[in-house]
Write an enzyme that holds these catalytic residues in place. Structure first.
Site, PDB file in Angstrom:
ATOM      1  N   PRO A   1       0.891  -1.204   0.182  1.00  0.00           N
ATOM      2  CA  PRO A   1       0.356   0.291   0.258  1.00  0.00           C
ATOM      3  C   PRO A   1       0.917   1.577   0.570  1.00  0.00           C
ATOM      4  CG  PRO A   1      -0.063  -1.404   2.448  1.00  0.00           C
ATOM      5  CD  PRO A   1       1.096  -1.980   1.107  1.00  0.00           C
ATOM      6  N   GLY A   2       0.422   1.796  -0.916  1.00  0.00           N
ATOM      7  CA  GLY A   2       1.446   3.520  -0.003  1.00  0.00           C
ATOM      8  C   GLY A   2      -0.200   4.765  -0.781  1.00  0.00           C
TER       9      GLY A   2
ATOM     10  N   TYR B   1      -6.358  12.733 -13.814  1.00  0.00           N
ATOM     11  CA  TYR B   1      -7.037  11.369 -13.846  1.00  0.00           C
ATOM     12  C   TYR B   1      -8.606  11.837 -13.433  1.00  0.00           C
ATOM     13  CZ  TYR B   1      -2.602   8.885 -12.295  1.00  0.00           C
ATOM     14  OH  TYR B   1      -1.018   8.347 -12.074  1.00  0.00           O
TER      15      TYR B   1
ATOM     16  N   CYS C   1      -1.082  28.227 -16.333  1.00  0.00           N
ATOM     17  CA  CYS C   1      -1.432  28.640 -17.492  1.00  0.00           C
ATOM     18  C   CYS C   1      -2.260  27.483 -18.757  1.00  0.00           C
ATOM     19  CB  CYS C   1      -0.475  29.629 -18.488  1.00  0.00           C
ATOM     20  SG  CYS C   1      -0.221  30.855 -19.051  1.00  0.00           S
TER      21      CYS C   1
HETATM   22  C1  LIG Z   1       3.511  -1.904  -8.367  1.00  0.00           C
HETATM   23  C2  LIG Z   1       2.985  -1.503  -7.931  1.00  0.00           C
HETATM   24  N1  LIG Z   1       2.953  -1.461  -6.216  1.00  0.00           N
HETATM   25  C3  LIG Z   1       2.333  -0.972  -5.202  1.00  0.00           C
HETATM   26  C4  LIG Z   1       1.842   0.474  -5.760  1.00  0.00           C
HETATM   27  C5  LIG Z   1       0.955   1.531  -4.747  1.00  0.00           C
HETATM   28  O1  LIG Z   1       0.103   1.271  -5.617  1.00  0.00           O
HETATM   29  P1  LIG Z   1      -1.347   2.322  -4.091  1.00  0.00           P
HETATM   30  O2  LIG Z   1      -0.920   3.860  -3.954  1.00  0.00           O
HETATM   31  O3  LIG Z   1      -2.451   2.340  -4.864  1.00  0.00           O
HETATM   32  O4  LIG Z   1      -1.659   1.799  -3.139  1.00  0.00           O
HETATM   33  C6  LIG Z   1       1.671   0.561  -7.161  1.00  0.00           C
HETATM   34  C7  LIG Z   1       0.953   1.715  -7.970  1.00  0.00           C
HETATM   35  O5  LIG Z   1       1.528   2.642  -9.000  1.00  0.00           O
HETATM   36  C8  LIG Z   1       2.991  -0.616  -7.834  1.00  0.00           C
HETATM   37  O6  LIG Z   1       2.752  -0.236  -9.371  1.00  0.00           O
END
Ligand SMILES: Cc1ncc(COP(=O)(O)O)c(C=O)c1O
Length: 461
Positions: free
Chosen positions: A319-320, A362, A389
């Protein structure tokens, strides 16, 4: 009267007003799911985060600024680690990476996913142990792979036959045996924007399951015996709310796992299901808790393993957004307010698409609130735009702000921790904002504001 004033012009708004957006009872109210946990509105009317008021932050650090609620970030790391106990939680550094965040991630016991030499350099500079990193990317250069192998990166997620060959020659040269995961494209159409859905067949990442490329690549690694194939990897997209995509992905990847076992007699010990868990950007979004996600994902992995008579592999997730996204809001100052008669009101802030490209890229939705005071004015449906701009330079497409919103007001946009600073640009030579971490009544700059001098330093012509 301003265009789109709530109540007065509702009949005229036609389809411009999104159906989901309802006139708020109180424009000062904060919807908790949109804000990091220490954010409150003080009696004075201004927002406070980590015990510091936004007026103080603006005075000390200027605007625009990304404001990181450090306690919230740490709590989200802990929530994921606790919910996925027994699994490895990799923080996806592409969502936002700097040395201070790397240190927090490490202190909270998470692993780290990097996807370029640059991200790897930041992680190493912050002292993150290489063996707790995963290295992604569909086009890793020889130099990047070499640095990763030399540093001892824990898992390299291989994405092409070319990369397998590069890594194999590096392994032969160095006598090392890099541990790899194989990125598999599972053919899931995640319900998200096309550009952030990554597991349908027609895209650049991974090896196709349906076309057989994934099995061929796995067999090649196993047969050559130079790389240590630890498991399979799938990432189906980002900002996903419906967990059924993860379930289908897990099922398909585990079918390949069983196929490899049957053909080569090897049960791969690991399974990485990637990231992509959605967060709330507007009151319409209803994300799952880490606990719910863990329950559902573990259940499907367990039952699929039982069906295929496989040992349950060690699970990882990446998760990010769900970790850093909600921990940050962007603090802007309003510069101009313009009524376009009968159409809408544009509220311009001192940043825009250079600090948040997601709305333009997006079609993402965000929320906003006037942050430096309380207002008793009527709600006004407004569009928050930047100073670039570009007519597509929109930060918040539709939001109810108080009708007395005016130049000099502070405006906060929540949910900007992920893919905002990390995707920021210098478009129009606008210097990128700082990241200011706030905790226990004190603030500290963790990424300083870029200056015009910084920009000119690169311009050596
Ligand atoms: C391989 C991989 N793992 C994890 C992530 C993290 O995704 P998120 O920030 O939506 O959890 C990404 C995002 O592009 C990804 O490409």
């Amino acid at each position: 009267m301003r265009a789109h004033e709530a109540g007065a012009l509702h009949g005229d708004l036609g389809t411009r007003e999104p159906a989901w957006l309802r006139t708020p009872d109180d424009v000062n109210a904060l919807v908790p799911q949109l804000w990091s946990r220490t954010v409150t509105r003080a009696d004075t009317g201004d927002l406070t985060v980590g015990g510091v008021s936004v007026r103080t932050l603006a005075a000390e650090h200027g605007t625009p600024a990304y404001v990181l609620d450090e306690d919230d970030l740490r709590a989200r790391c802990r929530d994921f680690a606790a919910a996925f106990a027994g699994a490895d939680v990799y923080y996806a550094g592409k969502s936002f990476l700097c040395k201070a965040v790397v240190k927090i991630i490490h202190e909270e016991g998470l692993f780290l996913d990097v996807c370029t030499g640059g991200e790897l350099a930041v992680a190493l500079a912050a002292g993150f142990p290489a063996e707790r990193m995963g290295f992604h990317g569909n086009n890793k250069s020889m130099a990047e792979l070499s640095r990763a192998v030399e540093a001892g990166v824990g898992r390299i997620i291989v994405d092409s036959l070319d990369e397998i060959d590069r890594l194999t020659s590096l392994a032969n040269e160095t006598g090392k045996r890099p541990s790899v995961l194989l990125r598999v494209t599972v053919g899931v159409e995640a319900h998200t924007h096309e550009f952030i859905a990554t597991a349908h067949e027609d895209q650049k990442f991974g090896f196709s399951l349906a076309g057989g490329a994934a099995f061929v690549a796995a067999a090649k690694i196993i047969d050559e015996g130079v790389l240590d194939l630890k498991g399979l990897h799938s990432h189906i997209g980002s900002q996903i709310f419906d967990t059924s995509g993860f379930e289908v992905a897990a099922r398909r990847v585990l079918e390949l796992q069983a196929q490899i076992r049957d053909a080569r007699g090897i049960e791969l010990p690991e399974l990485d299901l990637g990231g992509g868990f959605g967060i709330a950007y507007t009151t319409q979004d209803d994300p799952s808790t880490p606990g719910d996600l863990a329950k559902r994902i573990n259940k499907i992995v367990d039952s699929e393993c039982e069906l295929a008579d496989l040992r349950v592999p060690r699970l990882s997730i990446e998760p990010g957004r769900a970790i850093v996204g909600p921990s940050v809001f962007t603090l802007y100052e309003v510069g101009t307010v313009k009524d376009v008669d009968g159409i809408r009101t544009y509220v311009s802030v001192d940043g825009g698409m250079s600090d948040n490209i997601r709305t333009a890229l997006y079609d993402a939705s965000y929320s906003a609130t006037v942050a430096g005071r309380r207002s008793s004015a009527e709600p006004l449906l407004a569009r928050v735009v930047g100073k670039h701009c570009e007519s597509g330079d929109i930060v918040v497409k539709d939001e109810f702000l108080p009708a007395d919103v005016q130049p000099g007001d502070l405006l906060a946009v929540p949910g900007t921790g992920a893919y905002c600073r990390s995707m920021a640009s210098n478009y129009n030579h606008v210097p990128r904002p700082p990241v200011v971490a706030v905790r226990d009544g004190a603030s500290r700059v963790i990424v300083r504001r870029e200056t015009e001098e910084d920009l000119l330093t690169l311009d050596v012509g």
